[in-house]
Design an enzyme around this catalytic site. Structure first.
Site, PDB file in Angstrom:
ATOM      1  N   THR A 283      53.479  15.773  50.791  1.00 19.58           N
ATOM      2  CA  THR A 283      53.614  16.590  51.774  1.00 19.58           C
ATOM      3  C   THR A 283      53.620  18.014  51.170  1.00 19.58           C
ATOM      4  O   THR A 283      54.178  18.318  50.346  1.00 19.58           O
ATOM      5  CB  THR A 283      54.505  16.316  52.790  1.00 19.58           C
ATOM      6  OG1 THR A 283      54.599  17.719  53.644  1.00 19.58           O
ATOM      7  CG2 THR A 283      56.197  16.375  52.180  1.00 19.58           C
TER       8      THR A 283
ATOM      9  N   CYS B 248      45.640   5.572  86.762  1.00 18.39           N
ATOM     10  CA  CYS B 248      46.532   6.106  87.624  1.00 18.39           C
ATOM     11  C   CYS B 248      45.633   7.295  88.224  1.00 18.39           C
ATOM     12  O   CYS B 248      45.942   7.620  89.435  1.00 18.39           O
ATOM     13  CB  CYS B 248      47.510   6.710  87.011  1.00 18.39           C
ATOM     14  SG  CYS B 248      47.557   8.223  86.302  1.00 18.39           S
TER      15      CYS B 248
ATOM     16  N   HIS C 144      55.134  12.558  63.941  1.00 14.90           N
ATOM     17  CA  HIS C 144      54.162  13.098  64.773  1.00 14.90           C
ATOM     18  C   HIS C 144      53.376  12.193  65.357  1.00 14.90           C
ATOM     19  O   HIS C 144      52.145  12.347  65.748  1.00 14.90           O
ATOM     20  CB  HIS C 144      53.267  13.869  63.660  1.00 14.90           C
ATOM     21  CG  HIS C 144      54.037  14.996  62.894  1.00 14.90           C
ATOM     22  ND1 HIS C 144      53.570  15.688  61.661  1.00 14.90           N
ATOM     23  CD2 HIS C 144      54.952  15.756  63.177  1.00 14.90           C
ATOM     24  CE1 HIS C 144      54.226  16.676  61.428  1.00 14.90           C
ATOM     25  NE2 HIS C 144      55.051  16.604  62.431  1.00 14.90           N
TER      26      HIS C 144
HETATM   27  P1  OAD Z   1      48.924  18.803  53.868  1.00 12.42           P
HETATM   28  O1  OAD Z   1      47.411  18.152  54.034  1.00 12.42           O
HETATM   29  O2  OAD Z   1      49.314  19.783  54.472  1.00 12.42           O
HETATM   30  O3  OAD Z   1      49.478  18.302  52.329  1.00 12.42           O
HETATM   31  C1  OAD Z   1      49.213  17.235  51.775  1.00 12.42           C
HETATM   32  C2  OAD Z   1      49.813  17.284  50.434  1.00 12.42           C
HETATM   33  O4  OAD Z   1      49.478  16.223  49.482  1.00 12.42           O
HETATM   34  C3  OAD Z   1      49.747  18.561  49.526  1.00 12.42           C
HETATM   35  O5  OAD Z   1      50.698  19.156  49.014  1.00 12.42           O
HETATM   36  C4  OAD Z   1      48.876  17.730  48.355  1.00 12.42           C
HETATM   37  O6  OAD Z   1      49.165  18.473  46.982  1.00 12.42           O
HETATM   38  C5  OAD Z   1      49.264  16.434  48.386  1.00 12.42           C
HETATM   39  N1  OAD Z   1      48.481  15.489  47.690  1.00 12.42           N
HETATM   40  C6  OAD Z   1      47.137  15.487  47.613  1.00 12.42           C
HETATM   41  N2  OAD Z   1      46.920  14.089  46.826  1.00 12.42           N
HETATM   42  C7  OAD Z   1      47.954  13.485  46.622  1.00 12.42           C
HETATM   43  C8  OAD Z   1      48.175  12.178  46.035  1.00 12.42           C
HETATM   44  N3  OAD Z   1      47.134  11.481  45.647  1.00 12.42           N
HETATM   45  N4  OAD Z   1      49.627  12.022  45.887  1.00 12.42           N
HETATM   46  C9  OAD Z   1      50.521  12.751  46.360  1.00 12.42           C
HETATM   47  N5  OAD Z   1      50.362  13.791  47.016  1.00 12.42           N
HETATM   48  C10 OAD Z   1      49.252  14.356  47.202  1.00 12.42           C
HETATM   49  O7  OAD Z   1      49.583  17.315  54.600  1.00 12.42           O
HETATM   50  P2  OAD Z   1      51.046  17.186  55.334  1.00 12.42           P
HETATM   51  O8  OAD Z   1      52.014  17.967  54.536  1.00 12.42           O
HETATM   52  O9  OAD Z   1      51.364  15.743  55.684  1.00 12.42           O
HETATM   53  O10 OAD Z   1      50.607  17.655  61.682  1.00 12.42           O
HETATM   54  O11 OAD Z   1      50.955  18.184  56.521  1.00 12.42           O
HETATM   55  C11 OAD Z   1      51.808  18.249  57.537  1.00 12.42           C
HETATM   56  C12 OAD Z   1      51.272  18.127  59.113  1.00 12.42           C
HETATM   57  O12 OAD Z   1      50.354  19.224  59.099  1.00 12.42           O
HETATM   58  C13 OAD Z   1      50.702  16.984  59.407  1.00 12.42           C
HETATM   59  O13 OAD Z   1      51.390  15.721  59.868  1.00 12.42           O
HETATM   60  C14 OAD Z   1      49.842  17.480  60.678  1.00 12.42           C
HETATM   61  C15 OAD Z   1      49.071  18.645  59.778  1.00 12.42           C
HETATM   62  O14 OAD Z   1      48.701  19.577  60.699  1.00 12.42           O
HETATM   63  C16 OAD Z   1      50.239  17.348  62.794  1.00 12.42           C
HETATM   64  O15 OAD Z   1      49.011  16.711  63.224  1.00 12.42           O
HETATM   65  C17 OAD Z   1      51.125  17.972  63.958  1.00 12.42           C
END
Ligand code: OAD
Length: 254
Positions: free
Chosen positions: A194, A155, A125
């Site tokens: 994630t 530019c 990303h």
């Molecule tokens: P999310 O905010 O959707 O999910 C975060 C995950 O981390 C959840 O499943 C939580 O349960 C978990 N979590 C929380 N604390 C944690 C910890 N201490 N250790 C391990 N896990 C933990 O984030 P992403 O899955 O990364 O995209 O979201 C995916 C994409 O959605 C991001 O890259 C972003 C967002 O919109 C863009 O900006 C394109």
């Protein structure tokens, strides 16, 4: 800081020791213990905001200053944050793990893996630390040097924009191809922090799981992926990764 030692099932520990090509896929939960907010859920970055007001090309076209201020606020949080033991465990695994191949793929834009010492990181990303010209002139800049109120590129044809992937945009083709190829070749995969709801990144673990490769999820919460995987550690990224790394590297601090 790590929580109390996490005990891995014996067959999982054996699979970690035997792995030749490990792929690790990380999401926002990876950085949560460093104080970088996740996106979804209580206290998440999207709480009180609609992604389409802040993280789309249309939002930037409408109000670039507002979008830049949000990214600069996030960048400040990221620059204050420090990698935790889980980040350091991944850096130690790349350096000392003795893998034939080690591939780290992240959805995170915070560059924390690189700061912890991982050398090659596939950023699906993009990165919040950089900016580039929206008109495609090729100019880039450090994001912390961009003035939110006057982000015009030299530019003169467009503005400097954050070098992240927005909703409605394609992921960098090279990064996605490289990640998919790694998961086709891997003999083990870890999926850390994630929610597994944002595609195409959420489809990546399935590439390995469908081949019968041991895939481990590390997440304090269940996700749509949990039921499809042979292993799921209900733990924080730091505790889960330290336990997994110790299975490979022996008892040590990270
Ligand atoms: P999310 O905010 O959707 O999910 C975060 C995950 O981390 C959840 O499943 C939580 O349960 C978990 N979590 C929380 N604390 C944690 C910890 N201490 N250790 C391990 N896990 C933990 O984030 P992403 O899955 O990364 O995209 O979201 C995916 C994409 O959605 C991001 O890259 C972003 C967002 O919109 C863009 O900006 C394109």
């Amino acid at each position: 800081m790590t929580e109390g030692a996490l005990h891995l099932p014996a067959d999982l520990a054996a699979a970690v020791r035997a792995a030749g090509h490990l792929v690790v896929l990380t999401g926002a939960g990876m950085s949560a213990e460093s104080g970088v907010p996740v996106f979804r859920g209580q206290g998440g970055l999207w709480e009180g905001f609609r992604p389409e007001d802040l993280a789309t090309p249309q939002a930037f076209g409408r109000d670039p200053e507002r979008v830049w201020r949000w990214y600069r606020w996030r960048l400040d949080r990221v620059r204050e944050a420090q990698p935790h033991a889980g980040h350091r465990a991944l850096a130690a695994l790349e350096r000392d793990g003795g893998f034939e191949r080690f591939t780290l793929v992240t959805q995170n834009v915070d560059a924390m893996h690189q700061r912890a010492g991982n050398r090659s990181v596939i950023e699906l990303h993009g990165t919040i630390t950089r900016a580039h010209c929206e008109a495609g002139c090729g100019r880039t800049a450090e994001a912390h040097e961009v003035d939110p109120a006057a982000a015009l590129c030299a530019c003169g044809r467009g503005r400097l924009r954050p070098s992240v992937v927005w909703f409605g945009e394609s992921l960098p083709a090279d990064a996605m191809d490289e990640a998919a190829e790694a998961l086709e070749q891997a003999d083990m995969a870890w999926v850390v922090g994630t929610s597994s709801v944002v595609y195409p990144a959420a489809a990546l673990p399935g590439i390995a799981a469908r081949r019968g490769v041991p895939v481990v999820e590390v997440n304090p919460e269940e996700t749509p992926l949990t039921g499809q995987l042979p292993y799921s550690l209900r733990s924080s990224a730091s505790a889960g990764l330290v336990a997994l790394a110790r299975a490979r590297l022996g008892e040590r601090e990270f």
